[in-house]
Motif scaffolding. Structure first.
Motif, PDB file in Angstrom:
ATOM      1  N   HIS A 170       0.813  -1.224   0.000  1.00 14.17           N
ATOM      2  CA  HIS A 170       0.000   0.000   0.000  1.00 14.17           C
ATOM      3  C   HIS A 170       0.843   1.268   0.000  1.00 14.17           C
ATOM      4  O   HIS A 170       0.356   2.342  -0.359  1.00 14.17           O
ATOM      5  CB  HIS A 170      -0.925   0.024   1.217  1.00 14.17           C
ATOM      6  CG  HIS A 170      -1.918  -1.090   1.227  1.00 14.17           C
ATOM      7  ND1 HIS A 170      -2.967  -1.158   0.344  1.00 14.17           N
ATOM      8  CD2 HIS A 170      -2.005  -2.186   2.016  1.00 14.17           C
ATOM      9  CE1 HIS A 170      -3.669  -2.259   0.585  1.00 14.17           C
ATOM     10  NE2 HIS A 170      -3.106  -2.894   1.600  1.00 14.17           N
TER      11      HIS A 170
ATOM     12  N   HIS B 146       0.924   3.783  -2.847  1.00 14.06           N
ATOM     13  CA  HIS B 146      -0.353   4.392  -3.237  1.00 14.06           C
ATOM     14  C   HIS B 146      -0.936   5.362  -2.216  1.00 14.06           C
ATOM     15  O   HIS B 146      -1.903   6.053  -2.524  1.00 14.06           O
ATOM     16  CB  HIS B 146      -1.382   3.290  -3.511  1.00 14.06           C
ATOM     17  CG  HIS B 146      -0.929   2.302  -4.522  1.00 14.06           C
ATOM     18  ND1 HIS B 146      -0.869   2.583  -5.870  1.00 14.06           N
ATOM     19  CD2 HIS B 146      -0.474   1.034  -4.384  1.00 14.06           C
ATOM     20  CE1 HIS B 146      -0.416   1.532  -6.521  1.00 14.06           C
ATOM     21  NE2 HIS B 146      -0.172   0.581  -5.645  1.00 14.06           N
TER      22      HIS B 146
ATOM     23  N   PHE C 269      -0.276   8.187  -1.166  1.00 11.38           N
ATOM     24  CA  PHE C 269      -0.323   9.607  -1.524  1.00 11.38           C
ATOM     25  C   PHE C 269      -1.224   9.864  -2.727  1.00 11.38           C
ATOM     26  O   PHE C 269      -1.359  11.000  -3.169  1.00 11.38           O
ATOM     27  CB  PHE C 269       1.092  10.134  -1.797  1.00 11.38           C
ATOM     28  CG  PHE C 269       1.999  10.033  -0.599  1.00 11.38           C
ATOM     29  CD1 PHE C 269       1.853  10.909   0.476  1.00 11.38           C
ATOM     30  CD2 PHE C 269       2.979   9.065  -0.528  1.00 11.38           C
ATOM     31  CE1 PHE C 269       2.677  10.818   1.585  1.00 11.38           C
ATOM     32  CE2 PHE C 269       3.809   8.966   0.573  1.00 11.38           C
ATOM     33  CZ  PHE C 269       3.661   9.844   1.633  1.00 11.38           C
ATOM     34  N   ASP C 270      -1.851   8.811  -3.266  1.00  9.17           N
ATOM     35  CA  ASP C 270      -2.778   8.958  -4.387  1.00  9.17           C
ATOM     36  C   ASP C 270      -4.113   9.509  -3.891  1.00  9.17           C
ATOM     37  O   ASP C 270      -4.581   9.148  -2.805  1.00  9.17           O
ATOM     38  CB  ASP C 270      -3.036   7.622  -5.069  1.00  9.17           C
ATOM     39  CG  ASP C 270      -1.799   7.025  -5.726  1.00  9.17           C
ATOM     40  OD1 ASP C 270      -0.796   7.753  -5.879  1.00  9.17           O
ATOM     41  OD2 ASP C 270      -1.852   5.830  -6.067  1.00  9.17           O
ATOM     42  N   LYS C 271      -4.721  10.356  -4.706  1.00 11.70           N
ATOM     43  CA  LYS C 271      -6.006  10.956  -4.348  1.00 11.70           C
ATOM     44  C   LYS C 271      -7.064   9.859  -4.188  1.00 11.70           C
ATOM     45  O   LYS C 271      -7.186   8.971  -5.039  1.00 11.70           O
ATOM     46  CB  LYS C 271      -6.425  11.938  -5.439  1.00 11.70           C
ATOM     47  CG  LYS C 271      -7.563  12.840  -5.045  1.00 11.70           C
ATOM     48  CD  LYS C 271      -7.775  13.888  -6.122  1.00 11.70           C
ATOM     49  CE  LYS C 271      -8.728  14.965  -5.676  1.00 11.70           C
ATOM     50  NZ  LYS C 271      -8.900  15.991  -6.721  1.00 11.70           N
TER      51      LYS C 271
ATOM     52  N   TYR D 139      -7.161   7.334  -2.250  1.00 16.59           N
ATOM     53  CA  TYR D 139      -6.707   5.999  -1.874  1.00 16.59           C
ATOM     54  C   TYR D 139      -6.852   5.821  -0.371  1.00 16.59           C
ATOM     55  O   TYR D 139      -6.447   6.676   0.405  1.00 16.59           O
ATOM     56  CB  TYR D 139      -5.245   5.779  -2.276  1.00 16.59           C
ATOM     57  CG  TYR D 139      -4.789   4.350  -2.069  1.00 16.59           C
ATOM     58  CD1 TYR D 139      -5.087   3.383  -3.012  1.00 16.59           C
ATOM     59  CD2 TYR D 139      -4.105   3.976  -0.921  1.00 16.59           C
ATOM     60  CE1 TYR D 139      -4.689   2.069  -2.831  1.00 16.59           C
ATOM     61  CE2 TYR D 139      -3.702   2.662  -0.729  1.00 16.59           C
ATOM     62  CZ  TYR D 139      -3.998   1.710  -1.681  1.00 16.59           C
ATOM     63  OH  TYR D 139      -3.611   0.414  -1.491  1.00 16.59           O
ATOM     64  N   ARG D 140      -7.459   4.721   0.011  1.00 19.14           N
ATOM     65  CA  ARG D 140      -7.609   4.389   1.426  1.00 19.14           C
ATOM     66  C   ARG D 140      -7.219   2.940   1.641  1.00 19.14           C
ATOM     67  O   ARG D 140      -7.589   2.078   0.864  1.00 19.14           O
ATOM     68  CB  ARG D 140      -9.053   4.611   1.866  1.00 19.14           C
ATOM     69  CG  ARG D 140      -9.440   6.064   1.846  1.00 19.14           C
ATOM     70  CD  ARG D 140     -10.880   6.286   2.192  1.00 19.14           C
ATOM     71  NE  ARG D 140     -11.335   5.352   3.218  1.00 19.14           N
ATOM     72  CZ  ARG D 140     -12.584   5.200   3.565  1.00 19.14           C
ATOM     73  NH1 ARG D 140     -13.523   5.919   3.001  1.00 19.14           N
ATOM     74  NH2 ARG D 140     -12.924   4.346   4.492  1.00 19.14           N
TER      75      ARG D 140
ATOM     76  N   PHE E 224      -2.800  13.021   0.049  1.00 18.77           N
ATOM     77  CA  PHE E 224      -2.705  13.618  -1.285  1.00 18.77           C
ATOM     78  C   PHE E 224      -2.502  15.127  -1.170  1.00 18.77           C
ATOM     79  O   PHE E 224      -1.665  15.711  -1.855  1.00 18.77           O
ATOM     80  CB  PHE E 224      -3.958  13.312  -2.104  1.00 18.77           C
ATOM     81  CG  PHE E 224      -4.020  14.062  -3.399  1.00 18.77           C
ATOM     82  CD1 PHE E 224      -3.265  13.659  -4.484  1.00 18.77           C
ATOM     83  CD2 PHE E 224      -4.818  15.186  -3.523  1.00 18.77           C
ATOM     84  CE1 PHE E 224      -3.308  14.366  -5.682  1.00 18.77           C
ATOM     85  CE2 PHE E 224      -4.863  15.904  -4.708  1.00 18.77           C
ATOM     86  CZ  PHE E 224      -4.102  15.489  -5.792  1.00 18.77           C
TER      87      PHE E 224
ATOM     88  N   LYS F 147       1.050  15.888   0.049  1.00 24.02           N
ATOM     89  CA  LYS F 147       2.001  15.722  -1.056  1.00 24.02           C
ATOM     90  C   LYS F 147       1.925  16.909  -2.012  1.00 24.02           C
ATOM     91  O   LYS F 147       2.958  17.432  -2.443  1.00 24.02           O
ATOM     92  CB  LYS F 147       1.724  14.429  -1.814  1.00 24.02           C
ATOM     93  CG  LYS F 147       2.681  14.208  -2.988  1.00 24.02           C
ATOM     94  CD  LYS F 147       2.316  12.993  -3.796  1.00 24.02           C
ATOM     95  CE  LYS F 147       1.235  13.377  -4.782  1.00 24.02           C
ATOM     96  NZ  LYS F 147       0.957  12.381  -5.788  1.00 24.02           N
ATOM     97  N   THR F 148       0.726  17.374  -2.324  1.00 24.51           N
ATOM     98  CA  THR F 148       0.551  18.505  -3.230  1.00 24.51           C
ATOM     99  C   THR F 148       1.220  19.753  -2.668  1.00 24.51           C
ATOM    100  O   THR F 148       1.937  20.466  -3.383  1.00 24.51           O
ATOM    101  CB  THR F 148      -0.944  18.766  -3.476  1.00 24.51           C
ATOM    102  OG1 THR F 148      -1.523  17.583  -4.063  1.00 24.51           O
ATOM    103  CG2 THR F 148      -1.166  19.946  -4.399  1.00 24.51           C
TER     104      THR F 148
ATOM    105  N   HIS G 216       5.073  19.430  -2.739  1.00 28.95           N
ATOM    106  CA  HIS G 216       5.589  19.602  -4.109  1.00 28.95           C
ATOM    107  C   HIS G 216       5.530  21.064  -4.544  1.00 28.95           C
ATOM    108  O   HIS G 216       6.432  21.529  -5.255  1.00 28.95           O
ATOM    109  CB  HIS G 216       4.826  18.717  -5.080  1.00 28.95           C
ATOM    110  CG  HIS G 216       5.220  17.279  -4.981  1.00 28.95           C
ATOM    111  ND1 HIS G 216       4.644  16.295  -5.754  1.00 28.95           N
ATOM    112  CD2 HIS G 216       6.125  16.638  -4.202  1.00 28.95           C
ATOM    113  CE1 HIS G 216       5.182  15.129  -5.458  1.00 28.95           C
ATOM    114  NE2 HIS G 216       6.066  15.315  -4.511  1.00 28.95           N
TER     115      HIS G 216
ATOM    116  N   ARG H  12       7.999  11.057   1.527  1.00 27.79           N
ATOM    117  CA  ARG H  12       8.006   9.607   1.392  1.00 27.79           C
ATOM    118  C   ARG H  12       7.668   8.990   2.746  1.00 27.79           C
ATOM    119  O   ARG H  12       7.638   9.684   3.761  1.00 27.79           O
ATOM    120  CB  ARG H  12       9.350   9.105   0.876  1.00 27.79           C
ATOM    121  CG  ARG H  12      10.519   9.363   1.786  1.00 27.79           C
ATOM    122  CD  ARG H  12      11.844   8.985   1.124  1.00 27.79           C
ATOM    123  NE  ARG H  12      12.976   9.320   1.960  1.00 27.79           N
ATOM    124  CZ  ARG H  12      13.533   8.508   2.840  1.00 27.79           C
ATOM    125  NH1 ARG H  12      13.051   7.280   3.012  1.00 27.79           N
ATOM    126  NH2 ARG H  12      14.565   8.899   3.565  1.00 27.79           N
TER     127      ARG H  12
END
Length: 90
Positions: free
Chosen positions: A28, A31, A33-35, A37-38, A55, A58-59, A62, A69
């Motif tokens: 997991h 993933h 940091f993916d929008k 994702y749970r 997410f 992370k945005t 960036h 990480r």
């Protein structure tokens, strides 16, 4: 328990947020940091939330030219590592 530490390393500020929670399975980690994702915890009722918190983090990291990480082991907790460029701007 949550621990927050910061240090300057090679021209960057490194922030570590560490917990002693349940940890995150390796499958997991790529993933989280993916929008939307749970990670399912297998419990009833399901985990609360919409999967946008990490997410969003992370945005924002960036947008400040940084990286984020995670290092985690199930049963041992997680450590989120944010690296931001050090600046002299105020």
């Amino acid at each position: 328990q949550i621990r927050i530490a910061a240090e300057v390393h090679d021209g960057s500020v490194v922030i570590r947020i560490t917990d002693n929670g349940i940890g995150i399975e390796e499958e997991h980690q790529a993933h989280i940091f993916d929008k939307f994702y749970r990670v399912s915890n297998g419990r009833r009722p399901p985990v609360k939330g919409h999967g946008i918190g990490l997410f969003y983090v992370k945005t924002m990291v960036h947008k400040h030219n940084g990286t984020i990480r995670v290092e985690s082991r199930p049963g041992k907790g997680s450590c989120f590592i944010i690296t931001l460029p050090q600046t002299n701007e105020r």
